[in-house]
Write an enzyme that holds these catalytic residues in place. Structure first.
Site, PDB file in Angstrom:
ATOM      1  CD  GLU A 191      -3.016  -0.390  -0.012  1.00  0.00           C
ATOM      2  OE1 GLU A 191      -3.343   0.844  -0.052  1.00  0.00           O
ATOM      3  OE2 GLU A 191      -3.466  -1.219  -0.596  1.00  0.00           O
ATOM      4  N   GLY A 192       2.041   1.086   0.467  1.00  0.00           N
ATOM      5  CA  GLY A 192       2.694   2.456   0.621  1.00  0.00           C
ATOM      6  C   GLY A 192       4.146   2.347   1.026  1.00  0.00           C
ATOM      7  CE  LYS A 226       1.433   3.406   7.271  1.00  0.00           C
ATOM      8  NZ  LYS A 226       0.700   2.587   8.041  1.00  0.00           N
ATOM      9  CG  ASP A 254      -0.854  -6.599   9.132  1.00  0.00           C
ATOM     10  OD1 ASP A 254      -0.760  -7.864   9.320  1.00  0.00           O
ATOM     11  OD2 ASP A 254       0.018  -5.690   8.549  1.00  0.00           O
TER      12      ASP A 254
END
Lengths: 279, 197
Positions: A34-35, A52, A175
């Site tokens: 995602e990043g 981030k 997660d």
């Protein structure tokens, strides 16, 4: 000393904000689906931060892409604030730019729990290192259990941290892995643990990476959170398998409704993470 | 001279930021009227120190305002007013000016922020002009803008109210006052970062 840097070590262009001058060049730490995560500084050279960045996805329609990035960044920021207000140790949010796709958060010192456990496993605690007159002061019954004490203690701290997250903040992480937990050394007296067995496992458990977190109070979601952690733990640290029970025991004691989450966990173990949508 | 040139991480070199602090300001009404009439000579961010807890707190707002300006999404007339509204955890602009901006006859200790973008003139020249203009029009005692000077003026009950820090479980549990203040600063920064979310 100010340098203009372009993080030449990365194969992807950094977000624009990181191309402006800073006292030290940003460092690319990890790259996920995602990043990306950079280590850099916020406002002053003395405040390290994690940046981030969720780059635009060329395969998505630009409007949808912008909307998703915005929603995800703001969801993550809100969850972090919620945890903070409840006193659950997570990174503080320093700045969010949802249109540029980045968020600057507090840098958490210390190794990930994963690294701590691996160090401990690969390098079993020695009762005494300096030998001679400082010989074994431990009790005679220093059996295997006692050697494991630091590890058991860490497992309990993890269970407690997850319990507090679930109960006080009403947040499920989404997660949980031993890579998404840090062992933050104490602010002062950092070397108090010097030479002590199990030093690798000391520190405050700080949960990080709330990119998949949601606000939920349901037993089901909480059980799945634990299940994900259990699977991740067993595959990352197969040699510490039998100690994982301590995580669940500490979780059980961390809030009233934990017991029913653990009952639910049995169901989740039987069928896996995904709930059947049939019927 | 108590005017300080700020260097902020990740701010383009085209932006020059100057900050200072005036104590015992006696002409806050005049200064506020200059802002209201949009006198271009008074393009400053005037901030009431009693609503500020630290340099980091102030710097976060300055950084955010500059970032918004670069992005071209200012919600107020210019980067200076944007500094003031960046201090707020809410989107209510009028209320934010009342709480963090200069208030006639009430504001005694005043932070001044001046942001100069890609001026052609020499830096020393800009600095001299800004300082000259300020000392000419602000009736007060200039002091260096340090954490110590800020903390003398901080009105904590007000700050706690503005940033909704009363009855926050994560703070109530803390016994150590220094640690509590550190944690409050983080919560303040988060309130600002999450404005309007």
């Amino acid at each position: 000393m100010t340098t203009t840097n372009t993080t030449t070590t990365t194969q992807f262009p950094p977000p624009k904000v990181l191309t402006y001058p800073s006292s030290t060049p940003p460092i690319l730490i990890t790259q996920g689906a995602e990043g990306r995560l950079y280590k850099t500084t916020y406002l002053s050279p003395s405040i390290p931060c994690a940046l981030k960045y969720r780059p635009p996805k060329p395969y998505r329609h630009p409007i949808l892409d912008a909307r998703l990035t915005k929603a995800r960044l703001s969801a993550e920021a809100k969850v972090l604030e919620r945890c903070w207000r409840e006193g659950i140790p997570v990174p503080a949010v320093y700045a969010v730019d949802t249109s540029a796709g980045w968020m600057a958060i507090e840098w958490i010192d210390g190794p990930p729990v994963r690294a701590g456990i691996n160090e401990w496993l690969g390098d079993p605690p020695e009762v005494e290192q300096d030998g001679g007159h400082q010989q074994d002061k431990k009790k005679e019954n220093a059996d295997e259990d006692e050697g494991e004490a630091p590890m058991v203690d860490l497992m309990r701290r993890i269970g407690l941290a997850v319990g507090r997250l679930h109960n006080l903040a009403g947040v499920v992480h989404g997660d949980l892995t031993t890579s998404n937990m840090m062992l933050r050394p104490p602010l002062d007296g950092g070397d108090a643990a010097q030479g002590k067995a199990g030093k690798a496992l000391e520190g405050e458990v700080v949960l990080i990476d709330f990119g998949l977190a949601t606000q939920s109070q349901s037993d089901e979601d909480r059980a799945v959170d634990l299940y994900v952690l259990e699977r991740a733990f067993l595959s990352t640290h197969p040699r510490a398998e039998r100690l994982f029970g301590e995580v669940l025991e500490a979780y059980r004691g961390s809030f009233k409704k934990a017991a029913s989450v653990l009952v639910k966990l049995e169901d989740v173990r039987m069928r896996g993470r995904k709930k059947s949508m049939i019927g | 001279m108590a005017l300080e040139r700020l260097t902020l991480e990740h701010v383009p070199s085209t932006h020059r930021v100057y900050i200072t602090l005036f104590r015992d300001v006696s002409n806050s009404s005049f200064l506020q009227s200059q802002l209201i009439s949009r006198n271009p000579e008074f393009e400053y961010a005037f901030i009431d120190v009693s609503s500020i807890i630290s340099r980091t707190h102030l710097l976060a707002a300055v950084y955010n305002a500059i970032n918004t300006q670069i992005d071209g999404t200012l919600k107020t007339p210019n980067v200076h007013s944007e500094v003031v509204i960046s201090l707020s955890p809410s989107n209510n602009i009028a209320e934010t000016y009342r709480r963090w901006g200069i208030t006639p006859d009430k504001t005694k200790d005043l932070i001044v922020v001046k942001i100069v973008v890609s001026a052609d003139e020499e830096e020393a020249e800009t600095e001299r002009k800004v300082w000259e203009h300020l000392t000419q029009h602000v009736q007060g005692t200039p002091v260096p803008l340090t954490d110590g000077e800020i903390s003398k003026a901080t009105d904590w009950p007000k700050v706690r109210k503005y940033y909704k820090l009363n009855g926050v479980p994560g703070l109530e549990r803390l016994k150590d006052e220094d640690l509590k203040k550190k944690q409050m600063e983080k919560l303040v920064l988060m309130g600002m970062a999450l404005r309007g979310m």
